[in-house]
Design a protein around this motif. Structure first.
Motif, PDB file in Angstrom:
ATOM      1  N   LYS A  72     -67.367  14.660  36.132  1.00 14.80           N
ATOM      2  CA  LYS A  72     -68.118  15.185  37.268  1.00 14.80           C
ATOM      3  C   LYS A  72     -69.161  14.117  37.982  1.00 14.80           C
ATOM      4  O   LYS A  72     -69.160  14.309  39.068  1.00 14.80           O
ATOM      5  N   HIS A  75     -67.764  12.367  41.290  1.00 17.78           N
ATOM      6  CA  HIS A  75     -67.384  13.059  42.518  1.00 17.78           C
ATOM      7  C   HIS A  75     -66.332  12.516  43.285  1.00 17.78           C
ATOM      8  O   HIS A  75     -66.262  12.184  44.368  1.00 17.78           O
ATOM      9  N   TYR A  76     -65.037  13.058  42.526  1.00 13.62           N
ATOM     10  CA  TYR A  76     -63.910  12.819  43.111  1.00 13.62           C
ATOM     11  C   TYR A  76     -63.408  13.809  44.256  1.00 13.62           C
ATOM     12  O   TYR A  76     -64.008  14.751  44.448  1.00 13.62           O
ATOM     13  N   ASP A  77     -62.620  13.178  45.051  1.00 11.43           N
ATOM     14  CA  ASP A  77     -62.146  13.947  46.325  1.00 11.43           C
ATOM     15  C   ASP A  77     -60.903  14.748  46.207  1.00 11.43           C
ATOM     16  O   ASP A  77     -60.830  15.846  46.698  1.00 11.43           O
ATOM     17  N   TYR A  78     -60.061  14.189  45.092  1.00 12.87           N
ATOM     18  CA  TYR A  78     -58.890  14.821  44.715  1.00 12.87           C
ATOM     19  C   TYR A  78     -58.504  14.367  43.479  1.00 12.87           C
ATOM     20  O   TYR A  78     -58.670  13.441  42.842  1.00 12.87           O
ATOM     21  N   LYS A  92     -58.879  20.955  35.884  1.00 10.64           N
ATOM     22  CA  LYS A  92     -58.764  21.270  37.201  1.00 10.64           C
ATOM     23  C   LYS A  92     -59.759  22.273  37.459  1.00 10.64           C
ATOM     24  O   LYS A  92     -60.515  22.529  38.490  1.00 10.64           O
ATOM     25  N   LYS A  96     -63.109  21.695  39.720  1.00 16.21           N
ATOM     26  CA  LYS A  96     -63.244  22.531  40.831  1.00 16.21           C
ATOM     27  C   LYS A  96     -62.871  21.425  42.183  1.00 16.21           C
ATOM     28  O   LYS A  96     -63.721  21.483  43.081  1.00 16.21           O
ATOM     29  N   ILE A  97     -61.787  20.692  41.861  1.00 15.17           N
ATOM     30  CA  ILE A  97     -61.714  19.896  43.212  1.00 15.17           C
ATOM     31  C   ILE A  97     -60.240  20.043  43.664  1.00 15.17           C
ATOM     32  O   ILE A  97     -59.399  20.489  42.790  1.00 15.17           O
ATOM     33  N   SER A  99     -56.620  19.689  44.105  1.00 17.59           N
ATOM     34  CA  SER A  99     -55.679  19.076  43.029  1.00 17.59           C
ATOM     35  C   SER A  99     -54.278  19.131  43.549  1.00 17.59           C
ATOM     36  O   SER A  99     -53.800  20.262  44.346  1.00 17.59           O
TER      37      SER A  99
END
Length: 328
Positions: A72, A75-78, A92, A96-97, A99
């Protein structure tokens, strides 16, 4: 331009992780600003430690929540899910990103195993992995697999024997499941017929069997099973003239180095889409095609369910040995 952060999920095993390397490379090369992180099990992290296309490797912690909190923070985008199991689904849900997941084709595999009806697409799993990147307009560069060996793990082959400096055959002893590998007696018989120096390759679980094969063959054979880590074993694969291997991780590492591979297939079949990917063009697959009990599983068993193990026992040893000699 701000970086676009990707998290790739593939927890195991050696070969499966190596098969994801075209995803890493193509994503990095074709998506501007791509920052790539990879989540896997601790015992496999070294496979990726020297990969220049991976910005950071994360490993699963004992507590699921601890791993989630670490991820967390990034702070990933995908998320690119190349494992697609219950564990990856949990990550996932918690992260809550957006995917993208590859298609495992479990139904098609089930039909092939249980009814011998082949509905599998004629597509390698590497290309199915790459399909997850279509939305980013990423295309296959057709450069094959990657394996980067840290300098500290490069093995000077002459430290094993001066005899090996002029070349050798790398023979992979083990596989995770017994029904995927050559039996000890089959290994001994084949190795006795190979008129070249041999290096036996495998992990700690294969050390004892490697010693038995070595002691039976006696001449021009060296057992490295359990004496080297995975990157060092990859170095031995890289330096071999030819590799003889079952359907296992070192086979895929050999493909990454474009080695000449003679791959032997027991209970699994190339139709599952995990055959050597873009190895040396002279490589060859050895299998008993007309055996009506193959494939008996999509993974493997401890022993042959039919007790005859014809998929391995009926392989033509002389043909295998002659092919190795031709490729050498």
């Amino acid at each position: 331009m701000q970086n676009i952060k990707f998290l790739i999920l593939r927890f195991s095993s050696i070969g499966d992780i190596v098969l994801t390397t075209p995803v890493i490379r193509n994503l990095k090369a074709q998506v501007e600003g791509a920052e790539i992180h990879y989540l896997t099990k601790p015992q496999f992290s070294s496979i990726l430690e020297d990969n220049p296309y991976v910005n950071k490797v994360h490993v699963l912690k004992d507590a699921f929540g601890d791993t989630v909190e670490e991820l967390k923070y990034e702070h990933y985008d995908y998320i690119i899910d190349l494992h697609r199991n219950i564990r990856s689904a949990r990550f996932k849900r918690r992260l809550k990103i957006i995917s993208f997941s590859f298609e495992k084709l479990n139904w098609e595999k089930w039909l092939l195993v249980n009814f011998k009806k082949n509905k599998m697409p004629n597509v390698h799993i590497v290309d199915r992995y790459l399909d997850t990147l279509k939305v980013f307009d990423v295309k296959n560069d057709n450069k094959g697999l990657d394996y980067f060996i840290p300098v500290k793990d490069e093995v000077d082959i002459q430290t094993i024997s001066e005899e090996l400096k002029n070349g050798y055959v790398g023979v992979v002893v083990g596989a995770y499941h017994n029904t995927k590998k050559l039996t000890k007696n089959k290994l001994i018989s084949i190795c006795k017929k190979i008129n070249k120096p041999i290096v036996l390759l495998g992990g700690p679980d294969n050390k004892e069997e490697g010693e038995e094969v070595k002691n039976a063959v006696k001449e021009r054979i060296y057992n490295t099973c359990g004496s080297y880590n995975i990157n060092q074993s990859a170095s031995l694969v890289k330096q071999a003239n030819v590799i003889l291997s079952p359907d296992t991780g070192l086979m895929h590492i050999a493909s990454a180095f474009k080695k000449k591979i003679v791959s032997v297939w027991g209970n699994t079949v190339p139709e599952f889409g995990m055959y050597p990917y873009l190895p040396h063009t002279d490589s060859e697959i050895m299998e008993i095609k007309d055996l009506n009990c193959r494939p008996c599983t999509k993974i493997g068993f401890k022993e042959c369910p039919k007790k005859h193990f014809k998929c391995i026992n009926d392989l033509d040893e002389d043909y295998i040995v002659n092919k190795i000699s031709d490729l050498y």
